[in-house]
Design an enzyme around this catalytic site. Structure first.
Site, PDB file in Angstrom:
ATOM      1  CG  HIS A 136      -1.971  -1.010   1.232  1.00  0.00           C
ATOM      2  ND1 HIS A 136      -3.130  -0.916   0.496  1.00  0.00           N
ATOM      3  CD2 HIS A 136      -2.071  -2.196   1.894  1.00  0.00           C
ATOM      4  CE1 HIS A 136      -3.892  -1.974   0.708  1.00  0.00           C
ATOM      5  NE2 HIS A 136      -3.258  -2.770   1.553  1.00  0.00           N
TER       6      HIS A 136
ATOM      7  CE  LYS B  72     -15.419   3.134   1.077  1.00  0.00           C
ATOM      8  NZ  LYS B  72     -14.718   3.512   2.319  1.00  0.00           N
TER       9      LYS B  72
ATOM     10  NE  ARG C 225      -3.998   8.189   6.368  1.00  0.00           N
ATOM     11  CZ  ARG C 225      -2.848   8.252   5.692  1.00  0.00           C
ATOM     12  NH1 ARG C 225      -1.835   8.917   6.198  1.00  0.00           N
ATOM     13  NH2 ARG C 225      -2.707   7.641   4.546  1.00  0.00           N
TER      14      ARG C 225
ATOM     15  CE  LYS D 145      -4.886  10.017   2.796  1.00  0.00           C
ATOM     16  NZ  LYS D 145      -5.286   9.203   1.644  1.00  0.00           N
TER      17      LYS D 145
END
Length: 1055
Positions: free
Chosen positions: A450, A901, A786, A791
């Site tokens: 990952h 999602k 997170r 990000k």
């Protein structure tokens, strides 16, 4: 009466709950016949609804039979599964799901006879527990029968080991999979309660933090639904990661309380315990075998959680380990002497292993605790797996068949110790040879990566591991020696430079001398590798002493050796690192240790806390970095002598866990197409060249049951109506049929109405949680994940600041004409010691406090940070979302799962070409994805350009930073946060994550978003095509690929 087995072995097999002759399967699949789980007799006229009352009227005391019957050891007997046997004795019965009345009776029974609350009232918490216990009755029956069936068939079984399983609430998912949602709603109505209110009483299980744990939970759902024989293994964290509170000071952390009122879904298996050892020493026995003795011993106790499949009898298991010490370890003498802390020290040391997910590891105690957690998971799980293997084979155990019956998947590097632990058990306990054990281990283990950056790959201090796990270090050293032998065989010894390079990059043990058998491979010339001017060779006596010092610290690599940076996070970089991180960025302050450590995908949780400071106390922080003044001649007039430099300490000896995973397993997979290519081309390129057959891609997926069917019933109904079937829940390819109707006005109207209904729910939720009132007519723009610099929540909030600044410079009419009303929603946790991430949280909340109370802006712009984001919050926000931001720096997100999602729920994504965004954009169509930013192959060049001072920031970006510094968002000093985006070099500087570089492209893309949203017909069309194109991203597809291409397991559907 069927035989129910209980373990008498010290290793501990699982206990099976007892039930009597009239208990039957609840088969909720259409057109299937049901069988009886346990017991014979009873007659064929038994109604299925009696099942829900069985504990009240038909329960018998559980009697433990301590004789274990292994079917596989009785070859003369014709083996039939219990379902077939019972059907033959009772005849074929067509079952019906329990009706509301029988369910209500079951709930009342549990409220009265298995109470956790006082009997005075039947309030919501009591009603929730009674409801959950009634559901468990059905789950346990299918659950027991599933494993009785697997035991009889002795099928190959997969075991998924993960430090996280982020399950979310279980009640609605369980009754949804059982097909009992309507029946339970009616039953609770009869009892004066509402199903939705009851479900809200359930706390989220605090067993994970983000994508890594959510992925694991989706996989369990798919494994059960697809009838694959599999279990999950994890740890039972008492206090989770933390519960997030948002105050005026920003984020605060408090312990999770999810177990405070107990967990109705788990069953403690007090007879399933295994010893786990730490410390001690290794001695050779008289038989020549190694024995690990002494040290600290604890017990791992099993807690089982049933995982039901959708419309199938199959119910698999998530086994969680809790830790404790034997009662005799309580020092009664010390306690009675008044030393109460000392008396309970052993108990506390054992129990604290499972207190907290990802405990802080800035201290040596934290590092030890982390390593204890990882080893506990591996050791207890493998002992359990081996006990099951032996039980199923009986007296005729053939260890060479172990990989034909067992597949172990390591979810990231946390379970890496499975490799040396399996070797230890096979060699030291079972008596196998090294060759036999190594062959079995490699064929059994597989590894999911990952992490895309070498700097983020998990490493442990060799010295720490030698103290805590001495036998495992011996085994790892032998595996490393095997690897060295393979590398030498592959590359030969003719080119010593090439061989040295390969050994440096590929060895499991970093900065460790070669084993004695290979010590003469890389003989260096005697002369110093550092060129010294001839005039400096004329030394005084003092200078000769200095030369001796320098000779003592001569480095093995003679050219261009970079000394390790003083860092407790990012350890010694490989010289050939495919992603260049400026060395000065590795100089971390204690408060900023988490910032760079985990630039990983969304599945690899908590910043870099898994990969950073895992060295021994002092570790790399004690190393000496040459300063600008060292090793330079002093000026004239200083008695002609040079300053004697401080000796350079040896770099820390480390165990590279990812390298061990690659070497010790038969498969390595990435989690998105672009990520898997990076894994092959950069992260593990040398291993890929050596073993190309090991490397695979398995693009992540999410379960459509939880993430559409149950969390978004309005959309689910529309999909079913327009595709003409509910089969899409199990076969998501049918979602693509929506493309045929994308321009149908009736579908578009229904689609918009469903979205508005979901937004109204979110409006109520946001008011309750934050106090902010937002308009359902505004666009819901959401970034929930997170909090981490890579990000780039910072890019998002700076874009919002730019938007706000522009609005303030316009008249009211101009604002209304140019801007679409937006509600910008953030959610996610910053790790407790990740200072920069916590600054970002503070910044977001400060911007919200200013913007949301500005009367000039009104409903045109709202900024809301949702505290304590978790699965249940996601289930409410994602169906309401219209735009979702997945804007990580390209090449730094391995996959992501929240993007899937959102797309499934008709949300349009804005993002970079990173992780699974690439594949989502391909499937939904380029016109239905808002793309911006630099691409992965450009990143290294852009950072180099920045370091050379060639980057020119956009004027709008500079204006935004000055606007922030002006104090418009309050008195907090944001110089450190804004300063991280400035300069060309230095730790915490130079905009490593390219916020400034991508800012103009991001703003331009957001303008396109506004333009598209104004045309609601176009926007709805894009939304429908996102749902239609999301079919690929079902975890069912991913699990089929794992099962077929890595685990080699097949479905085993109960008859």
């Amino acid at each position: 009466m069927a035989t129910w087995r209980f373990s008498t072995t010290p290793s501990g097999a699982e206990a099976v709950s007892s039930c009597n002759a009239v208990a039957r399967f609840i088969d909720f699949s259409r057109g299937r016949n049901s069988g009886v789980v346990c017991g014979g007799g009873g007659g064929s006229g038994i109604k299925a609804k009696q099942l829900m009352l069985m504990r009240r009227w038909q329960v018998r005391p559980m009697r433990r039979s301590f004789s274990v019957r292994n079917v596989s050891s009785e070859p003369q007997q014709k083996v039939k599964d219990p379902v077939t046997q019972q059907q033959e004795s009772l005849g074929t019965v067509s079952p019906f799901p329990p009706d509301a009345s029988s369910i209500a009776s079951s709930i009342k029974y549990h409220a009265e006879f298995t109470p956790l609350f006082s009997s005075e009232k039947f309030d919501l918490p009591k009603a929730f527990f009674a409801t959950a216990q009634s559901i468990c009755d059905a789950l346990i029956i299918n659950w027991n029968a599933t494993y009785d069936y697997y035991e009889r068939l002795n099928v190959k079984q997969a075991y998924y080991l993960s430090m996280e399983f982020l399950q979310g609430r279980a009640l609605l998912n369980a009754i949804g999979n059982l097909g009992l949602t309507g029946a339970y709603a009616d039953a609770l109505s009869k009892l004066g309660h509402n199903l939705e209110n009851i479900a809200f009483q359930e706390p989220d299980a605090a067993l994970g933090n983000g994508g890594l744990g959510r992925l694991a939970s989706c996989f369990l759902d798919s494994l059960a639904t697809l009838n694959y024989p599999a279990w999950g293994y994890g740890l039972r964290y008492k206090y989770g990661l933390f519960k997030q509170r948002i105050t005026k000071e920003g984020q605060e952390e408090v312990a999770e309380d999810w177990l405070e009122m107990s967990n109705p879904w788990e069953i403690v298996r007090n007879d399933v315990t295994y010893p786990v050892k730490f410390y001690g020493k290794v001695v050779a026995g008289s038989d020549g075998n190694k024995h690990w003795i002494g040290g600290e011993d604890i017990k791992a106790v099993a807690y089982d959680v049933p995982i039901p499949g959708y419309k199938t009898q199959t119910t698999i298991n998530l086994r969680l380990w809790s830790t404790k010490a034997p009662s005799e370890d309580f020092d009664l003498f010390a306690f009675n002497s008044g030393d109460h802390i000392q008396a309970a020290e052993a108990l506390y040391n054992a129990e604290k292993i499972c207190y907290v997910l990802y405990p802080g590891d800035e201290s040596i105690e934290g590092k030890i605790l982390r390593l204890k957690q990882q080893y506990t998971l591996c050791s207890a799980s493998l002992q359990d797996i081996i006990a099951r293997f032996e039980r199923r084979l009986g007296a005729k155990v053939k260890w060479e068949e172990f990989p034909e019956k067992v597949a172990v998947q390591m979810n990231d590097t946390h379970p890496t110790l499975c490799i040396p632990e399996l070797m230890r058990i096979l060699i030291d306990v079972k008596g196998l040879s090294w060759k036999e054990a190594w062959n079995i281990t490699q064929r059994t283990m597989a590894y999911t990566n990952h992490t895309v950056l070498p700097e983020a790959l998990e490493k442990w201090s060799l010295e720490l591991m030698q103290k805590l796990l001495p036998r495992h270090v011996e085994i790892i050293e032998m595996i490393d020696e095997e690897l060295i032998r393979t590398i030498v065989s592959e590359y030969g010894t003719a080119d010593s430079n090439l061989l040295e390079k390969k050994l440096k990059q590929m060895r499991i043990l970093e900065n460790v001398e070669l084993p004695a058998a290979f010590s003469d491979l890389l003989v260096k010339p005697e002369e110093s590798p550092v060129a010294v001017p001839s005039d400096e060779l004329e030394k005084s006596e003092d200078e000769e002493e200095e030369g001796e010092v320098e000779e003592e610290v001569e480095l093995t690599d003679g050219e261009n050796v970079e000394l390790p940076a003083a860092s407790s996070d990012l350890l010694v970089k490989p010289k050939e690192s495919p992603v260049a991180v400026p060395s000065d960025e590795l100089e971390k302050s204690e408060d900023e240790e988490e910032e760079e450590g985990g630039v990983e995908d969304e599945e690899e949780e908590e910043g870099g806390v898994e990969e950073e400071g895992v060295e021994e106390e002092g570790g790399v922080e004690e190393e000496v970095e040459p300063t600008d003044g060292e090793n330079k001649p002093v000026k004239e007039g200083t008695q002609g002598k040079k300053k004697i430099p401080e000796p350079v300490r040896d770099p820390p000896k480390m165990v590279r866990m990812a390298n061990l995973c690659v070497v010790g397993g038969h498969a390595v997979n990435g989690v998105a197409a672009i990520h898997s290519e990076i894994v092959k081309d950069e992260v593990f390129n040398d291993f890929f060249k050596l073993w190309p057959e090991k490397f695979q891609n398995k693009t992540n997926g999410v379960t459509p049951r939880r993430w559409i069917r149950f969390c978004n019933p309005n959309l689910s109904k529309i999909i079913t109506n327009w595709t003409g079937t509910e089969d899409w829940v199990l076969n998501t390819e049918k979602l693509a049929e929506l493309r045929k109707f994308v321009d149908n006005e009736d579908l578009q109207a229904q689609w918009r109405e469903a979205k508005r209904s979901n937004k109204l729910k979110a409006v109520s939720f946001l008011k309750e949680k934050t106090g902010y009132i937002v308009s359902p007519d505004a666009m819901f723009d959401i970034q929930v994940k997170r909090i981490h610099e890579y990000k780039r929540q910072l890019l998002n909030i700076l874009g919002i600041v730019y938007r706000y600044k522009m609005m303030k410079e316009m008249s009211a009419s101009e604002r209304k004409e140019k801007f679409v009303p937006r509600v910008c929603i953030f959610g996610g946790k910053a790790f407790a010691t990740y200072v920069q991430a916590k600054r970002i949280v503070k910044f977001i909340t400060d911007v919200g406090a200013t913007v949301n109370h500005d009367p000039d802006i009104g409903d045109l712009l709202k900024v809301v940070f949702v505290p304590d984001y978790n699965v249940s919050v996601a289930e409410l926000l994602i169906p309401a979302s219209e735009l979702s931001q997945h804007i990580s720096t390209a090449g730094m997100e391995a996959s992501g799962t929240s993007n899937m999602k959102f797309a499934m729920n008709g949300c349009i994504l804005i993002g970079t070409l990173d992780g699974a965004n690439v594949e989502i954009r391909e499937e939904v169509g380029e016109d239905n994805f808002f793309l911006f930013g630099a691409e992965a192959h450009e990143i290294a060049g852009l950072r180099k350009e920045r370091a050379e001072g060639k980057f020119v920031p956009d004027p709008c970006f500079e204006d935004v930073k000055e606007f922030v510094r002006s104090g418009v968002f309050g008195p907090y000093n944001y110089d450190e946060l804004m300063g991280s985006l400035e300069g060309n070099e230095g730790f915490g500087r130079a905009d490593y994550f390219l916020v400034g570089k991508d800012f103009p492209s991001y703003i331009e893309c957001q303008e396109k978003v506004d333009e598209a949203y104004k045309d609601q017909k176009r926007w709805t069309r894009m939304s429908i095509l996102n749902t239609a194109g999301s079919y690929k991203f079902s975890s069912d597809r991913t699990i089929h690929e794992y099962a077929r291409e890595i685990w080699n397991i097949k479905p085993a559907e109960l008859p």
